[in-house]
Design a protein around this motif. Structure first.
Motif, PDB file in Angstrom:
ATOM      1  N   LEU A   1       0.787  -1.230   0.000  1.00 23.01           N
ATOM      2  CA  LEU A   1       0.000   0.000   0.000  1.00 23.01           C
ATOM      3  C   LEU A   1       0.826   1.291   0.000  1.00 23.01           C
ATOM      4  CD1 LEU A   1      -3.028  -1.034   2.215  1.00 23.01           C
ATOM      5  CD2 LEU A   1      -2.914  -0.754  -0.259  1.00 23.01           C
ATOM      6  N   ARG A   2       2.082   1.217   0.358  1.00 15.41           N
ATOM      7  CA  ARG A   2       2.907   2.419   0.206  1.00 15.41           C
ATOM      8  C   ARG A   2       3.055   2.740  -1.285  1.00 15.41           C
ATOM      9  NH1 ARG A   2       8.363   3.807   3.541  1.00 15.41           N
ATOM     10  NH2 ARG A   2       6.797   3.661   5.191  1.00 15.41           N
ATOM     11  N   PHE A   3       3.179   1.708  -2.099  1.00 11.21           N
ATOM     12  CA  PHE A   3       3.216   1.897  -3.559  1.00 11.21           C
ATOM     13  C   PHE A   3       1.901   2.504  -4.034  1.00 11.21           C
ATOM     14  CE2 PHE A   3       2.713   0.723  -7.965  1.00 11.21           C
ATOM     15  CZ  PHE A   3       3.993   0.780  -8.509  1.00 11.21           C
ATOM     16  N   PHE A   4       0.790   2.022  -3.492  1.00 10.78           N
ATOM     17  CA  PHE A   4      -0.530   2.571  -3.825  1.00 10.78           C
ATOM     18  C   PHE A   4      -0.577   4.071  -3.546  1.00 10.78           C
ATOM     19  CE2 PHE A   4      -4.650   3.907  -2.077  1.00 10.78           C
ATOM     20  CZ  PHE A   4      -5.512   3.627  -3.133  1.00 10.78           C
ATOM     21  N   LEU A   5      -0.066   4.484  -2.390  1.00  7.14           N
ATOM     22  CA  LEU A   5      -0.046   5.903  -2.042  1.00  7.14           C
ATOM     23  C   LEU A   5       0.884   6.684  -2.967  1.00  7.14           C
ATOM     24  CD1 LEU A   5      -0.046   5.728   1.868  1.00  7.14           C
ATOM     25  CD2 LEU A   5      -1.976   6.219   0.346  1.00  7.14           C
ATOM     26  N   ASP A   6       1.983   6.057  -3.378  1.00  4.06           N
ATOM     27  CA  ASP A   6       2.897   6.725  -4.313  1.00  4.06           C
ATOM     28  C   ASP A   6       2.219   6.954  -5.663  1.00  4.06           C
ATOM     29  OD1 ASP A   6       4.949   6.882  -2.477  1.00  4.06           O
ATOM     30  OD2 ASP A   6       5.906   5.015  -3.122  1.00  4.06           O
ATOM     31  N   VAL A   7       1.392   6.020  -6.087  1.00  7.18           N
ATOM     32  CA  VAL A   7       0.638   6.196  -7.330  1.00  7.18           C
ATOM     33  C   VAL A   7      -0.299   7.400  -7.191  1.00  7.18           C
ATOM     34  CG1 VAL A   7      -1.075   5.196  -8.898  1.00  7.18           C
ATOM     35  CG2 VAL A   7       0.769   3.757  -7.970  1.00  7.18           C
ATOM     36  N   ALA A   8      -0.981   7.480  -6.038  1.00  6.69           N
ATOM     37  CA  ALA A   8      -1.891   8.604  -5.792  1.00  6.69           C
ATOM     38  C   ALA A   8      -1.132   9.928  -5.823  1.00  6.69           C
ATOM     39  CB  ALA A   8      -2.590   8.420  -4.449  1.00  6.69           C
ATOM     40  N   ALA A   9       0.056   9.952  -5.247  1.00 10.40           N
ATOM     41  CA  ALA A   9       0.856  11.170  -5.222  1.00 10.40           C
ATOM     42  C   ALA A   9       1.242  11.614  -6.636  1.00 10.40           C
ATOM     43  CB  ALA A   9       2.111  10.953  -4.384  1.00 10.40           C
TER      44      ALA A   9
END
Length: 358
Positions: free
Chosen positions: A206-214
């Protein structure tokens, strides 16, 4: 059998974690309860207990099987006192312990069910790989949620019944009213809602998920909407604050159709999966799903895109390039994931198990 019914007990583990419990409950809601009785053994009280009892089942609690001496003793007591026809373990690699106990208790029909895999990098990977060699030693029948999960746990060439993570399509239909209301309530209007639903754990990346959002937010207003819970929740909150990522953390909901209707797309950069029920539900809602290439292609019901979880910029660019058609996908119609079809297959399989038919 009791009064002509086949009595099946399901060992679920943690019933609050979502996927496995929801999969089994979908079958329980739709199975012919004039022919089958289901009981459940879990690691503690959950939000599903009341419904199980209303449907005629019972719920028993034991310790986590990672404390296997205590859990085994408790399990044996339940099995001896209730004399089930079929013992169905959903613990994947941990199933070896309860299946051995069930055999010692005289239960002749014992199912090992594989629901997941591993990426080989998680902290428990070494233990999983050791346990899986013994997971199905005492099983009489092998089940899995997908061909991918079957091969990972059992190897090639085994006879495995594929019990897909089926759903009631009507329960996940797109609802424009819910979308409009929820987006207004959560101040999402004008923003791209990048959605995730599931456990907040290492597996989900999910850190990758948040990076996508960023990355998306640099080009179009974006809110990361995470529906679920888990051990990484506080870490994810701190990371989003540090990176100034707009996030909405939502308590797990029984009305997931509301959130799928609210999302603009689903994003699951998982490190490994069995067959994620969330992606099936979302596609029945007509939602475009962006999944890591670690997810089995069996998950693609016609509206899934697979990408390597290496570069969040690549995911953001792909989502942006398809933004105009994220919500244009028609709800899928796949018989194998329709519970009304799949439950009949399961009923027939249990009957074959009881009669010894091939």
């Amino acid at each position: 059998m009791n009064n002509g019914k086949i009595r099946v007990v399901h060992l679920i583990g943690n019933a609050e974690l979502g996927g496995v419990a929801n999969c089994v409950m979908n079958y329980y809601r739709n199975i012919d309860r004039e022919k089958f009785e289901f009981d459940f053994i879990t690691y503690g009280a959950s939000s599903l207990d009341e419904e199980i009892r209303q449907l005629g089942g019972r719920v028993f609690y034991i310790e986590d099987f990672r404390i296997f001496p205590v859990a085994t003793k408790q399990l044996k007591k339940i099995l001896i006192e209730n004399r089930y026809d079929v013992f169905h373990s959903h613990l994947t690699t941990l199933s070896g312990f309860p299946l051995s106990a069930a055999k010692k208790c005289g239960i002749e029909k014992r199912i090992c069910h594989s629901h997941s895999t591993t990426d080989g990098k998680e902290l428990t990977a070494v233990v999983k790989n050791l346990l899986k060699k013994h997971a199905f030693r005492h099983a009489t029948h092998l089940f899995a949620c997908s061909e991918h999960s079957a091969e990972w746990l059992y190897g090639k060439g085994k006879e495995v019944f594929i019990m897909p993570n089926a759903i009631d399509p009507d329960g996940y239909a797109f609802d424009e009213g819910k979308r409009t209301q929820t987006r207004a309530d959560c101040l999402l209007d004008g923003s791209l809602a990048l959605g995730f639903a599931g456990r907040f754990e290492y597996q989900k990346n999910l850190r990758f998920f948040l990076d996508v959002a960023a990355r998306l937010d640099k080009k179009t207003p974006t809110v990361a909407v995470l529906v679920g819970d888990g051990s990484e929740k506080e870490k994810l909150k701190k990371y989003s604050e540090k990176k100034n990522i707009r996030c909405l953390f939502v308590t797990p909901s029984l009305d997931m159709a509301r959130w799928y209707s609210t999302f603009d797309c689903l994003c699951m950069p998982s490190r490994y999966e069995g067959l994620p029920l969330v992606a099936v539900e979302a596609q029945y809602n007509g939602l475009r799903c962006y999944l890591s290439d670690a997810v089995t292609r069996e998950t693609d019901l016609g509206n899934a895109v697979f990408l390597p979880a290496a570069d969040p910029e690549e995911w953001a660019e792909k989502i942006l390039s398809e933004r105009d058609c994220l919500r244009s996908g028609k709800a899928v119609e796949k018989e194998e994931f329709d519970i009304r079809h799949s439950v009949k297959r399961l009923e027939n399989e249990y009957l074959k198990i009881m009669t010894g038919a091939k």
